[in-house]
Every structure is written in C-alpha cells, then in structure tokens.
Design an enzyme around this catalytic site. Structure first.
Site, PDB file in Angstrom:
ATOM      1  N   HIS A   1       0.826  -1.217   0.000  1.00  0.00           N
ATOM      2  CA  HIS A   1       0.000   0.000   0.000  1.00  0.00           C
ATOM      3  C   HIS A   1       0.860   1.269   0.000  1.00  0.00           C
ATOM      4  O   HIS A   1       0.488   2.269   0.607  1.00  0.00           O
ATOM      5  CB  HIS A   1      -1.019  -0.024   1.148  1.00  0.00           C
ATOM      6  CG  HIS A   1      -0.420  -0.121   2.533  1.00  0.00           C
ATOM      7  ND1 HIS A   1      -1.035  -0.794   3.562  1.00  0.00           N
ATOM      8  CD2 HIS A   1       0.713   0.384   3.053  1.00  0.00           C
ATOM      9  CE1 HIS A   1      -0.292  -0.692   4.649  1.00  0.00           C
ATOM     10  NE2 HIS A   1       0.771   0.018   4.368  1.00  0.00           N
TER      11      HIS A   1
ATOM     12  N   HIS B   1      -1.262   5.092   9.457  1.00  0.00           N
ATOM     13  CA  HIS B   1       0.089   5.662   9.555  1.00  0.00           C
ATOM     14  C   HIS B   1       0.022   7.004  10.278  1.00  0.00           C
ATOM     15  O   HIS B   1       0.216   8.057   9.665  1.00  0.00           O
ATOM     16  CB  HIS B   1       0.687   5.851   8.174  1.00  0.00           C
ATOM     17  CG  HIS B   1       0.726   4.590   7.354  1.00  0.00           C
ATOM     18  ND1 HIS B   1      -0.381   4.068   6.739  1.00  0.00           N
ATOM     19  CD2 HIS B   1       1.741   3.740   7.077  1.00  0.00           C
ATOM     20  CE1 HIS B   1      -0.040   2.947   6.096  1.00  0.00           C
ATOM     21  NE2 HIS B   1       1.236   2.727   6.296  1.00  0.00           N
TER      22      HIS B   1
ATOM     23  N   HIS C   1      10.672  -3.682   3.069  1.00  0.00           N
ATOM     24  CA  HIS C   1      11.038  -2.269   3.008  1.00  0.00           C
ATOM     25  C   HIS C   1      11.481  -1.778   4.377  1.00  0.00           C
ATOM     26  O   HIS C   1      11.004  -2.248   5.409  1.00  0.00           O
ATOM     27  CB  HIS C   1       9.915  -1.392   2.461  1.00  0.00           C
ATOM     28  CG  HIS C   1       8.676  -1.267   3.328  1.00  0.00           C
ATOM     29  ND1 HIS C   1       7.922  -2.346   3.737  1.00  0.00           N
ATOM     30  CD2 HIS C   1       8.047  -0.175   3.827  1.00  0.00           C
ATOM     31  CE1 HIS C   1       6.885  -1.919   4.440  1.00  0.00           C
ATOM     32  NE2 HIS C   1       6.944  -0.601   4.532  1.00  0.00           N
TER      33      HIS C   1
ATOM     34  N   GLU D   1       5.127  -5.396   8.713  1.00  0.00           N
ATOM     35  CA  GLU D   1       3.685  -5.237   8.469  1.00  0.00           C
ATOM     36  C   GLU D   1       3.106  -6.376   7.615  1.00  0.00           C
ATOM     37  O   GLU D   1       1.887  -6.480   7.471  1.00  0.00           O
ATOM     38  CB  GLU D   1       3.355  -3.859   7.872  1.00  0.00           C
ATOM     39  CG  GLU D   1       3.945  -3.549   6.537  1.00  0.00           C
ATOM     40  CD  GLU D   1       3.768  -2.057   6.167  1.00  0.00           C
ATOM     41  OE1 GLU D   1       3.558  -1.781   4.994  1.00  0.00           O
ATOM     42  OE2 GLU D   1       3.834  -1.171   7.043  1.00  0.00           O
TER      43      GLU D   1
END
Lengths: 281, 132
Positions: A12, A59, A193, A240
């Site tokens: 995302h 976030h 990431h 995540e």
C-alpha cells in the site's frame, strides 16, 4: 449465508497513491507497477464482491500515540479519506457495512479476540491505495468496505499466528451472517522495506518470494515467522506483512493461487501482490 | 520477549519503535501530529523553538528536531510515520528523508532503489557493520 470467497494481498505504498493522484500512472517507472494490477482489476470485476474487508494499518493519521489499538474494526457507515499532510486524497469516501461489521465484532469478541470497535475514523493511503489498485479510480467504490486497522507502528505488532487466528475467527463470523453476501478479504502492506534509519532502502526479494510461496501453499510456515526475522530480513517496516496473515487465516487451508505480481521498487518498497481463492469458490 | 528485544537490538542502522522508545518519545510524536494542520505548520515555521516548548521535550529531543537530525530523533523516541510529518512540513518526500537518514544523496539513494535496493547481505547484524 455470507461467505469469504477469496483473499487479495497488496502493498500500500503511499507513492503509488501520489502517482495516481498526480496523473503519473503512464510514466514508465509507474507503468511497471500498475501494469501488474491490470489482470487483478479484471478478476475483481468478474468476482464482484458484495463487501470487502480490508486489513491495513493506519500511519499516524487516525491514531496518534494517544490510543494504539492492536486490532480496530471500522463499524461506521462511512470513512472519509484522511489529510496526510497534503490534503485528503481525491478518492471517494469509503462506505462501510455497519450491520456486517457489528456482527463480526459481536462474534469475534465472544470468540476471544478483544477487538476495538471504531465508529468514527478517517482512513489513509494504507486502505485507499489497495482499493485503487484493485478497483481503479471510480467515482464511487463499487462495494462497501469494512476496515480492520492493525497496529504495526508501535512494536510489538500482533504475532503472525494471532493475525492468522483472527482471520479464522472473522471467517466464522462472516459464515454465521444470515444474508447471502460474497466477501473478499484484503491483506495489505509490505513487502520488504525499511524507510527509517541508516539501513533504509533494504529490499529482500528472496524473502518476499519465499513468503508469497508459503502464504499460498504452506501458511503454517508463514504464520511462524517471528517479528525479529521480518525486521532483520525484510526491513524494520517489513514486519507489516503480518497483516497478510489475517487474510490467509480467513481462507481454506488449501487455496488456488489465481495471480501473483512482484516488482522492485515503488519508492522505498518492494511491491508484492497475490490473489488466492478458496478451492470451492 | 526480553530475548526478542536483545535480538532486534542487533539489527544495524535500525531504531525499533518499541514500548520504551514510545514512552520516551511521546512528546516528539505528539508534536509531529500537530503538523497535520496548516495553521500549526505556520506557527511552527514562524518560531520553531517556542512552538516546541509546548510538548515537554528533553533538551536533546528539542535540539535534534531543530537541527533535523532525523536518525537522532528516531533514537530519542520519534517514529518515522510521525517524523515524516515534519519532513512533509519541510517539503521532503519519504524517499528524500530516507536518503538523508542513510547519509546518501537523493540521486544515489534513488539509483540504489532502482537497482533492487539495499541487500540484506552484510546488513543483518551490527557485527557486520562494525567491521566496515
């Protein structure tokens, strides 16, 4: 009876949203990413779910450090796009399914998953980017969406096993809902990431591909991955990927892999995507 | 869980935002949240030092923010999704901030990413960094 027919996982990355919002999808850099979702959009049009449950993380948009729910289920009638610092994304307001969401909350809490119920919440790129990738950019989203926000910002997030087990509880909840509804569940975020600290930019394609394989054919292996392994191998923010396991737990043990896509990079991140269908679907 | 904590402390170049950092950095992250409103961004830009005095920061925390020491802010309890709001206030993208935290140029970092990113090899343990 309502039924979960398939699961979709996708990264995302906020820059994907920015590329859509700023009309950059035809640039070669972004074409490489978006071309991987053309088949997915056709698949979605064929499946035409009545409801999507989207597992994602906020976030620092809806939740600051004041309150940090581990699992927060969106039970509202609608969820406006959040202002993430550049104004809200120009995407449709996300319409919820309060009746099914209330049923899920009731069912999974009695099933011993202590969810937080959220009746007012804005949603950020974590939820809206995967909707764009799977539905394009319509005037209205084609179906109601139930957001399930998972804390992966403040360590520790829930374990992969806990996420998987919650997925299974959500499935039981959906299947005890009397109305005939076709439900697709999304796991979002990842893949490898790291966007923080001197080690930022870490990408581990080997880990990512093995994770996709395990997700499809050996979920018990995938749910056993420890947080430290995600962080070491797939970057601090790669943890995540536990959210993908909520999706996986809501499906059959054996599934058909319908489609898979992987590319590096989108901004700081490896983009991974997989569609799994229950064999009987 | 204590064992797990020791394990992730060995990951090089990484400040895991755990319960302890979150406790220390509450003020930093509360400050960053206020930057989601334009009027607050304006007030901050007008007088950064005075603006920061609202948040109960330690002198080290305040100094790291004023100097935009992005890694130090994380070390003192800031979280990247919150400090990104300070970056956005300064006009920085996530990728530009990432480049700064790695000590690379924007071009160098972007080209590393296009070439497949930073390999995990040699970047799994602090012992691999100390020999560099």
């Amino acid at each position: 009876m309502a039924k979960i027919v398939a699961g979709v996982c996708s990264s995302h990355v906020p820059a994907i949203g920015a590329a859509i919002d700023n009309g950059k999808t035809q640039e070669p850099y972004w074409q490489r990413v978006f071309s991987g979702f053309e088949e997915s959009k056709r698949w979605m049009e064929k499946v035409k779910p009545d409801v999507c449950i989207v597992v994602y993380n906020d976030h620092a948009s809806a939740f600051s450090m004041d309150v940090v729910p581990t699992f927060a289920l969106g039970c509202a009638a609608e969820f406006p796009p959040a202002d993430e610092g550049w104004g809200p994304r120009p995407v449709p307001v996300v319409k919820g399914h309060p009746k099914l969401a209330a049923h899920i909350a009731q069912s999974v809490i009695l099933d011993e998953f202590d969810l937080t119920v959220v009746n007012k919440m804005e949603v950020d790129h974590g939820l809206t980017v995967p909707l764009n990738l799977m539905f394009g950019s319509p005037k209205e989203w084609p179906c109601p969406v139930i957001p399930l926000a998972v804390n992966v910002v403040l360590f520790p997030p829930p374990t992969g096993k806990r996420c998987y087990d919650l997925g299974a509880a959500i499935r039981r909840a959906v299947e005890s809902y009397p109305e005939d509804l076709k439900v697709v569940i999304f796991g979002t975020g990842g893949m490898s990431h790291q966007i923080s600290g001197p080690r930022a930019g870490l990408i581990n394609s080997e880990f990512d591909k093995a994770f996709l394989d395990a997700l499809a054919t050996d979920p018990s292996k995938a749910k056993g991955i420890r947080h430290v392994e995600y962080m070491r191998e797939a970057g601090a923010e790669g943890v995540e990927m536990v959210m993908w396991l909520v999706m996986r737990g809501a499906l059959d043990d054996k599934v058909n892999e319908v489609y898979r896509f992987y590319t590096v990079p989108a901004s700081n991140t490896a983009v991974g995507h997989i569609i799994l269908e229950n064999a009987a679907a | 869980m204590d064992d797990a904590k020791k394990e992730y402390d060995d990951i090089p170049g990484t400040f895991v935002f755990d319960q302890e950092r979150s406790r220390q950095g509450y003020g930093i992250n509360a400050f960053c949240m206020t930057l989601m409103k334009d009027e607050n961004r304006k007030a901050f830009r007008a007088d950064e030092s005075t603006y920061l005095d609202q948040f109960g920061l330690t002198p080290e925390q305040k100094d790291s923010i004023l100097k935009r020491q992005w890694n130090r802010i994380l070390e003192l309890g800031g979280n990247i999704y919150f400090t990104a709001k300070l970056g956005a206030t300064d006009g920085l993208s996530f990728q530009q901030m990432a480049a700064m935290m790695t000590g690379s140029t924007q071009e160098g970092y972007a080209s590393m990413m296009l070439n497949g990113g930073r390999s995990p090899n040699g970047n799994r343990s602090k012992s691999e960094w100390s020999s560099k």
